[in-house]
Design an enzyme around this catalytic site. Structure first.
Site, mmCIF file in Angstrom:
data_model
loop_
_atom_site.group_PDB
_atom_site.id
_atom_site.type_symbol
_atom_site.label_atom_id
_atom_site.label_comp_id
_atom_site.label_asym_id
_atom_site.label_seq_id
_atom_site.Cartn_x
_atom_site.Cartn_y
_atom_site.Cartn_z
ATOM 1 N N LYS A 124 71.776 60.347 82.837
ATOM 2 C CA LYS A 124 72.416 61.474 82.157
ATOM 3 C C LYS A 124 72.127 61.386 80.664
ATOM 4 O O LYS A 124 72.383 60.357 80.050
ATOM 5 C CB LYS A 124 73.927 61.443 82.402
ATOM 6 N N ARG A 177 77.015 63.343 96.841
ATOM 7 C CA ARG A 177 76.824 63.894 98.192
ATOM 8 C C ARG A 177 76.198 62.845 99.112
ATOM 9 O O ARG A 177 76.378 62.907 100.329
ATOM 10 C CB ARG A 177 75.999 65.183 98.123
ATOM 11 N N ASP A 182 84.488 60.091 87.714
ATOM 12 C CA ASP A 182 83.752 60.503 88.904
ATOM 13 C C ASP A 182 84.340 59.919 90.199
ATOM 14 O O ASP A 182 83.803 60.123 91.279
ATOM 15 C CB ASP A 182 82.268 60.132 88.756
ATOM 16 N N ASP A 230 70.938 61.552 90.359
ATOM 17 C CA ASP A 230 72.233 61.962 89.799
ATOM 18 C C ASP A 230 73.034 62.810 90.800
ATOM 19 O O ASP A 230 74.213 63.071 90.582
ATOM 20 C CB ASP A 230 71.989 62.743 88.498
ATOM 21 N N ASP A 279 79.271 57.121 86.931
ATOM 22 C CA ASP A 279 78.054 57.837 87.280
ATOM 23 C C ASP A 279 77.192 57.976 86.030
ATOM 24 O O ASP A 279 77.352 58.905 85.243
ATOM 25 C CB ASP A 279 78.405 59.226 87.845
ATOM 26 N N LYS A 295 85.454 61.304 96.853
ATOM 27 C CA LYS A 295 84.286 60.709 96.174
ATOM 28 C C LYS A 295 84.788 59.651 95.209
ATOM 29 O O LYS A 295 85.662 59.926 94.381
ATOM 30 C CB LYS A 295 83.490 61.801 95.429
ATOM 31 N N GLU A 306 74.274 61.848 93.451
ATOM 32 C CA GLU A 306 74.615 60.658 94.245
ATOM 33 C C GLU A 306 75.894 60.842 95.055
ATOM 34 O O GLU A 306 76.076 60.212 96.088
ATOM 35 C CB GLU A 306 74.762 59.433 93.317
HETATM 36 N N1 BES Z 1 79.422 63.611 88.853
HETATM 37 C C1 BES Z 1 78.493 64.642 88.674
HETATM 38 C C2 BES Z 1 79.117 66.036 88.629
HETATM 39 C C3 BES Z 1 79.977 66.348 87.428
HETATM 40 C C4 BES Z 1 79.424 66.936 86.308
HETATM 41 C C5 BES Z 1 81.339 66.119 87.464
HETATM 42 C C6 BES Z 1 80.219 67.249 85.219
HETATM 43 C C7 BES Z 1 82.128 66.447 86.389
HETATM 44 C C8 BES Z 1 81.575 67.000 85.264
HETATM 45 C C9 BES Z 1 77.480 64.647 89.814
HETATM 46 O O1 BES Z 1 77.211 63.422 90.390
HETATM 47 C C10 BES Z 1 76.203 65.173 89.248
HETATM 48 O O2 BES Z 1 75.646 64.532 88.400
HETATM 49 N N2 BES Z 1 75.783 66.326 89.738
HETATM 50 C C11 BES Z 1 74.619 66.963 89.284
HETATM 51 C C12 BES Z 1 73.877 67.483 90.489
HETATM 52 C C13 BES Z 1 72.458 67.927 90.195
HETATM 53 C C14 BES Z 1 71.596 66.736 89.841
HETATM 54 C C15 BES Z 1 71.931 68.623 91.411
HETATM 55 C C16 BES Z 1 74.998 68.110 88.342
HETATM 56 O O3 BES Z 1 76.006 68.767 88.609
HETATM 57 O O4 BES Z 1 74.324 68.298 87.351
HETATM 58 ZN ZN ZN Z 2 78.744 61.997 90.264
HETATM 59 ZN ZN ZN Z 3 75.654 62.360 89.345
#
Ligand code: BES
Ligand code: ZN
Ligand code: ZN
Length: 488
Positions: A248, A323, A259, A319, A241, A236, A321
């Site tokens: 966020k 996947r 990220d 968010d 992000d 990824k 994104e």
């Molecule tokens: N990049 C984040 C995941 C992340 C969170 C990595 C904290 C490292 C530390 C990812 O893109 C994300 O925002 N995921 C969301 C998914 C949710 C919206 C289903 C998450 O984990 O909150």
């Molecule tokens: Zn992310």
């Molecule tokens: Zn995200």
């Protein structure tokens, strides 16, 4: 002895009584347990404890960790004058086989490594550490040490780099200079126009609000001899992000420069193996580098995107994104007809909640591949937790007006697992849909997903005991690939 030399004694609690300096060590409170150090400046020498406290555990990661021990030394010594470490082999009970020696030496270097780009007053590392084990370790040993050290340092640098200094527009030059310089590796960078032609609509949607157009990196490492197996590594590569329109909040945007840690991990693996060469394994690395931003043309929650595979995904949260970008890259990877696909991604906060930021979450669709990778991570002592992909949960990533949704209707539960289940749809060509992704003889490809959200960049709960970029998983992946290559 030159004043830059230091003797290092690796000792255990049970053998402390035999040491000439036992009283001095006792006065310093040194007990010889794993990770303890005692510095005796007169000699000069450093005592490093090896012994694990006895606990009843089935934890495969509970063992003497020479890499972690080395990192403790490196961190302590980076600001000193000592660069030549003579490892004492007389008083020692340590099992200093070549592998343990390599882990120790690599740990010293990585423990001393620091991202100093923005610290004008910080002294640069005063030269490379040299460990003398009293025997010649040989050329191959030294090459492997240097290759891993440079690969892991690259991964850590990329993860620490700021979003301003590492964005999709810069990737082409960076990848060409860091990875493309090896004669066995060729690089193709697909730009926005290519991505449009290739049908990578999901990657393009996520990157649309950024001033930096997405790129897809495809690197190929050719083996020395006839190709007997093909592996695809995917990382990824969100260079930032922000969350997109589902922005966020509450401080969660901070650290999202990391990220692209999955891509950084795979790039470190490529750099390492570019120096070591493979015999019969053709290794591919694919990463889409994308920035998830806000803007008038941002992709939206409620959009439905037709992915490269032809499967449609309703956006429930911009968010989620990672996947989306991985979906296109995974289905593209199946067109290379590989023997296995491994992805690494900073995919979910849920993975950190479930596994801590010490552990990578590992899941997949193939038991042999899962166990092979777990064994590799156990051998390098890189904490990795095997997580299931239970079929019962698949229903929660299915859509009503689309094939899939990009979050899960199972709110607040096992988000790392539902994310893994979502990804599994893009390595199974039986699910690909006409007219976008139809394939003639569909196959479901062996695949493993590594959620490295916590382990690639964390708050200090890692082997190096440092905050920030860890470089974790590079060694295990390299080891796994080398082992497979030998078995070919
Ligand atoms: N990049 C984040 C995941 C992340 C969170 C990595 C904290 C490292 C530390 C990812 O893109 C994300 O925002 N995921 C969301 C998914 C949710 C919206 C289903 C998450 O984990 O909150
Ligand atoms: Zn992310
Ligand atoms: Zn995200």
């Amino acid at each position: 002895m030159k004043n830059s030399e230091l003797i290092v004694y690796l000792v255990e609690n049970k053998s402390l009584g035999k040491l000439p300096q036992k009283q001095l060590l006792a006065d310093l409170g040194f007990k010889g347990f794993h990770g303890e150090t005692a510095f005796l400046p007169e000699t000069p020498s450093m005592y490093l404890g090896l012994e694990l406290k006895p606990v009843k555990t089935t934890d495969p990661f509970y063992k003497i960790d020479y890499y972690a021990l080395g990192a403790i030394l490196g961190t302590k010594l980076r600001s000193t004058k000592y660069r030549k470490l003579q490892i004492d082999s007389k008083s020692l009970t340590a099992n200093l086989d070549p592998q343990n020696c390599l882990d120790l030496a690599l740990g010293v270097r990585q423990g001393a490594w620091k991202f100093t780009k923005f610290l004008k007053n910080e002294k640069e590392e005063k030269g490379q550490f040299y460990l003398d084990f009293g025997v010649d370790m040989g050329k191959d040993w030294c090459s492997k040490l240097d290759a891993l050290d440079s690969g892991i340092s690259l991964t850590r640098t990329l993860v620490e780099e700021t979003p301003e200094d590492l964005n999709p527009s810069m990737i082409s030059d960076l990848v060409k200079s860091e990875v493309g310089r090896f004669k066995n590796i060729s690089i193709k960078i697909h730009d926005k126009a290519d991505l449009q032609k290739m049908g990578m609509r999901s990657i393009l949607a996520v990157g649309r609000a950024s001033i930096h157009a997405p790129v897809l990196v495809h690197a190929v490492l050719k083996p020395k001899n006839q190709v007997k197996s093909r592996i695809v590594l995917i990382g990824k590569g969100l260079t930032y992000d922000s969350g997109g329109l589902d922005i966020k909040t509450g401080g969660h945007m901070r650290t999202m420069k990391m990220d692209m840690g999955g891509a950084g991990t795979m790039m470190g693996v490529m750099k390492t193996l570019g120096q070591l060469e493979l015999e019969n394994t053709e290794l591919h690395w694919l990463s889409a580098f994308v920035e998830n931003m806000v803007g008038g043309d941002a992709y939206k929650t409620d959009d439905v995107i037709t992915t490269h595979s032809g499967q449609t995904v309703e956006i429930w949260n911009t968010d989620a994104e990672g996947r989306m970008t991985l979906a296109d890259v995974l289905s593209y990877a199946t067109s290379l007809d590989p023997d296995s696909i491994i992805d690494a991604a900073t995919l979910t906060g849920a993975c950190i909640a479930a596994n801590s930021d010490y552990y990578t979450g590992l899941m997949g669709n193939d038991e042999i591949l899962i166990n092979g990778l777990m064994d590799a991570f156990i051998s390098t002592n890189e904490p990795t937790e095997k997580n299931p992909l239970p079929e019962e949960l698949r229903q929660y990533v299915k859509g009503e007006i689309s094939d899939l949704v990009n979050t899960s209707s199972l709110k607040g539960q096992a988000g790392h697992i539902t994310a893994g289940l979502f990804l599994s749809h893009f390595v199974d060509q039986n699910l690909f849909r006409f007219p976008h992704g139809k394939v003639n003889n569909p196959k479901c490809y062996p695949w493993v997903h590594l959620d490295v959200a916590g382990s690639v960049y964390n708050s200090g709960h890692n082997q190096l005991k440092t905050k920030g970029a860890t470089g974790q998983s590079v060694r295990g992946l390299v080891e796994w690939i080398l082992t497979l290559d030998k078995r070919n």
